[in-house]
Design a protein around this motif. Structure first.
Motif, mmCIF file in Angstrom:
data_model
loop_
_atom_site.group_PDB
_atom_site.id
_atom_site.type_symbol
_atom_site.label_atom_id
_atom_site.label_comp_id
_atom_site.label_asym_id
_atom_site.label_seq_id
_atom_site.Cartn_x
_atom_site.Cartn_y
_atom_site.Cartn_z
ATOM 1 N N GLU A 1 3.509 5.864 5.747
ATOM 2 C CA GLU A 1 2.050 5.727 6.040
ATOM 3 C C GLU A 1 1.287 4.910 5.066
ATOM 4 O O GLU A 1 0.460 3.806 5.398
ATOM 5 C CB GLU A 1 1.473 7.284 5.813
ATOM 6 N N THR A 2 1.507 4.659 3.641
ATOM 7 C CA THR A 2 0.898 3.669 2.955
ATOM 8 C C THR A 2 1.456 2.350 3.197
ATOM 9 O O THR A 2 0.555 1.213 3.322
ATOM 10 C CB THR A 2 1.494 4.085 1.416
ATOM 11 N N THR A 3 2.884 2.099 3.769
ATOM 12 C CA THR A 3 3.498 0.913 4.013
ATOM 13 C C THR A 3 2.700 0.462 5.299
ATOM 14 O O THR A 3 2.372 -0.950 5.425
ATOM 15 C CB THR A 3 5.043 0.947 4.456
ATOM 16 N N LYS A 4 2.655 1.306 6.166
ATOM 17 C CA LYS A 4 1.802 0.850 7.418
ATOM 18 C C LYS A 4 0.472 0.393 7.209
ATOM 19 O O LYS A 4 0.007 -0.761 7.823
ATOM 20 C CB LYS A 4 1.751 1.964 8.756
ATOM 21 N N GLN A 5 -0.260 1.075 6.274
ATOM 22 C CA GLN A 5 -1.663 0.900 6.041
ATOM 23 C C GLN A 5 -1.816 -0.667 5.303
ATOM 24 O O GLN A 5 -2.547 -1.403 5.818
ATOM 25 C CB GLN A 5 -2.366 1.785 5.188
ATOM 26 N N ILE A 6 -0.914 -0.756 4.373
ATOM 27 C CA ILE A 6 -0.738 -1.991 3.618
ATOM 28 C C ILE A 6 -0.498 -3.231 4.713
ATOM 29 O O ILE A 6 -0.845 -4.343 4.658
ATOM 30 C CB ILE A 6 0.457 -2.138 2.493
ATOM 31 N N GLY A 7 0.616 -2.937 5.592
ATOM 32 C CA GLY A 7 1.008 -3.802 6.397
ATOM 33 C C GLY A 7 -0.162 -4.187 7.493
ATOM 34 O O GLY A 7 -0.288 -5.193 7.730
ATOM 35 N N SER A 8 -0.741 -3.326 8.006
ATOM 36 C CA SER A 8 -2.238 -3.655 8.888
ATOM 37 C C SER A 8 -3.195 -4.120 8.008
ATOM 38 O O SER A 8 -4.218 -4.854 8.788
ATOM 39 C CB SER A 8 -2.431 -2.544 9.536
ATOM 40 N N SER A 9 -3.563 -4.125 6.767
ATOM 41 C CA SER A 9 -4.658 -4.625 5.952
ATOM 42 C C SER A 9 -4.341 -5.742 5.254
ATOM 43 O O SER A 9 -5.461 -6.628 4.886
ATOM 44 C CB SER A 9 -5.083 -3.681 5.189
ATOM 45 N N THR A 10 -3.053 -6.229 4.912
ATOM 46 C CA THR A 10 -2.918 -7.466 4.047
ATOM 47 C C THR A 10 -2.969 -8.619 5.198
ATOM 48 O O THR A 10 -2.920 -8.606 6.273
ATOM 49 C CB THR A 10 -1.609 -7.364 3.494
ATOM 50 N N HIS A 11 -3.240 -9.814 4.418
ATOM 51 C CA HIS A 11 -3.432 -11.102 5.117
ATOM 52 C C HIS A 11 -2.229 -11.975 4.736
ATOM 53 O O HIS A 11 -2.185 -12.916 5.189
ATOM 54 C CB HIS A 11 -4.920 -11.748 4.548
ATOM 55 N N SER A 12 -1.407 -11.481 3.628
ATOM 56 C CA SER A 12 -0.004 -12.279 3.485
ATOM 57 C C SER A 12 0.595 -12.180 4.475
ATOM 58 O O SER A 12 0.846 -10.898 5.083
ATOM 59 C CB SER A 12 0.583 -11.712 2.149
ATOM 60 N N LYS A 13 1.619 -13.259 4.617
ATOM 61 C CA LYS A 13 2.645 -13.337 5.664
ATOM 62 C C LYS A 13 3.541 -12.449 5.383
ATOM 63 O O LYS A 13 3.999 -11.819 6.023
ATOM 64 C CB LYS A 13 2.894 -14.683 5.872
ATOM 65 N N VAL A 14 4.187 -12.679 3.961
ATOM 66 C CA VAL A 14 5.309 -11.788 3.402
ATOM 67 C C VAL A 14 4.913 -11.139 2.152
ATOM 68 O O VAL A 14 4.251 -11.348 1.390
ATOM 69 C CB VAL A 14 6.496 -12.682 3.001
ATOM 70 N N THR A 15 4.826 -9.492 2.199
ATOM 71 C CA THR A 15 4.582 -8.753 1.346
ATOM 72 C C THR A 15 5.609 -7.842 0.737
ATOM 73 O O THR A 15 6.456 -7.437 1.616
ATOM 74 C CB THR A 15 3.343 -7.629 1.616
ATOM 75 N N VAL A 16 5.684 -7.813 -0.521
ATOM 76 C CA VAL A 16 6.807 -6.848 -1.071
ATOM 77 C C VAL A 16 6.125 -5.763 -2.078
ATOM 78 O O VAL A 16 5.312 -5.945 -2.792
ATOM 79 C CB VAL A 16 7.603 -7.484 -2.182
ATOM 80 N N ILE A 17 6.399 -4.554 -1.535
ATOM 81 C CA ILE A 17 5.826 -3.275 -2.033
ATOM 82 C C ILE A 17 6.851 -2.561 -2.676
ATOM 83 O O ILE A 17 7.758 -2.199 -2.105
ATOM 84 C CB ILE A 17 5.254 -2.435 -0.834
ATOM 85 N N GLU A 18 6.465 -2.291 -4.023
ATOM 86 C CA GLU A 18 7.503 -1.589 -4.948
ATOM 87 C C GLU A 18 7.310 -0.260 -4.902
ATOM 88 O O GLU A 18 8.364 0.538 -5.142
ATOM 89 C CB GLU A 18 7.097 -2.187 -6.311
ATOM 90 N N ASN A 19 6.071 0.201 -4.550
ATOM 91 C CA ASN A 19 5.982 1.858 -4.413
ATOM 92 C C ASN A 19 6.229 2.620 -5.622
ATOM 93 O O ASN A 19 6.890 3.829 -5.434
ATOM 94 C CB ASN A 19 6.934 2.295 -3.143
ATOM 95 N N LYS A 20 5.801 2.194 -6.799
ATOM 96 C CA LYS A 20 6.104 2.613 -7.994
ATOM 97 C C LYS A 20 5.585 4.111 -8.070
ATOM 98 O O LYS A 20 5.732 4.806 -8.986
ATOM 99 C CB LYS A 20 5.898 1.794 -9.256
ATOM 100 N N ASN A 21 4.388 4.241 -7.295
ATOM 101 C CA ASN A 21 3.387 5.219 -7.563
ATOM 102 C C ASN A 21 4.169 6.741 -6.777
ATOM 103 O O ASN A 21 3.691 7.629 -6.441
ATOM 104 C CB ASN A 21 2.080 5.271 -7.074
ATOM 105 N N PHE A 22 5.304 6.468 -6.023
ATOM 106 C CA PHE A 22 5.847 7.589 -5.388
ATOM 107 C C PHE A 22 7.153 8.075 -6.067
ATOM 108 O O PHE A 22 8.172 8.265 -5.357
ATOM 109 C CB PHE A 22 6.405 6.964 -3.761
#
Length: 165
Positions: free
Chosen positions: A142-163
């Motif tokens: 769900e966090t990934t989807k939210q970041i995906g819909s809100s970011t303006h970057s073409k390519v985003t790397v999410i490390e998810n260290k808080n999970f």
């Protein structure tokens, strides 16, 4: 979705992303073992980008087992940026790391089942680990989807260290 082996948390994440799993409770053993690619990939599948389906918003969902290489994601990010610039591709690409959700039981289960081919020890550990982490994996999706819909970057790397598991 990416992690070390690409067959456990990534497969669960892809299934959650594609709304193939219930999200309001801990998964059953049968639900876990019926997830496409869950505990089915081998070392030879490392580095393969595996298509899982298209989500409700038309986004394609893939998984990747990157093994221990720290260079895979930076190389893929750079390659995607180059291709997007060269061919004027207007598509967001999100690399979301599921590794932080892996509990110890799943690590050991993967070692026994995929590494040593001892399923009678590995599979119960994998199921226990998946049960422990499934709700956390759903939150990561769900966090990934939210970041995906809100970011303006073409390519985003999410490390998810808080999970953390």
């Amino acid at each position: 979705y990416n992690d070390f082996g690409g067959t456990h948390t990534t497969s669960l994440a892809a299934s959650y992303h594609l709304q193939k799993l219930p999200t309001n409770r801990v998964l059953t053993r049968e639900e876990i073992l019926n997830v496409q690619y869950f505990n089915k990939l081998n070392k030879s599948d490392a580095g393969k980008i595996i298509f899982h389906g298209k989500d409700e918003d038309g986004h394609f969902v893939y998984t990747l087992g990157r093994r221990s290489s720290k260079l895979v994601l930076p190389a893929l990010k750079n390659l995607c940026q180059l291709l997007e610039e060269r061919f004027q591709i207007d598509e967001k690409i999100i690399f979301s790391n599921t590794s932080p959700t892996v509990p110890f039981a799943m690590t050991m289960g993967g070692f026994f089942s995929r590494g040593l081919k001892i399923d009678f020890i590995g599979v119960p550990l994998l199921v226990a680990g998946a049960k422990k982490s499934c709700l956390n994996i759903h939150k990561l999706v769900e966090t990934t989807k939210q970041i995906g819909s809100s970011t303006h970057s073409k390519v985003t790397v999410i490390e998810n260290k808080n999970f953390q598991a």
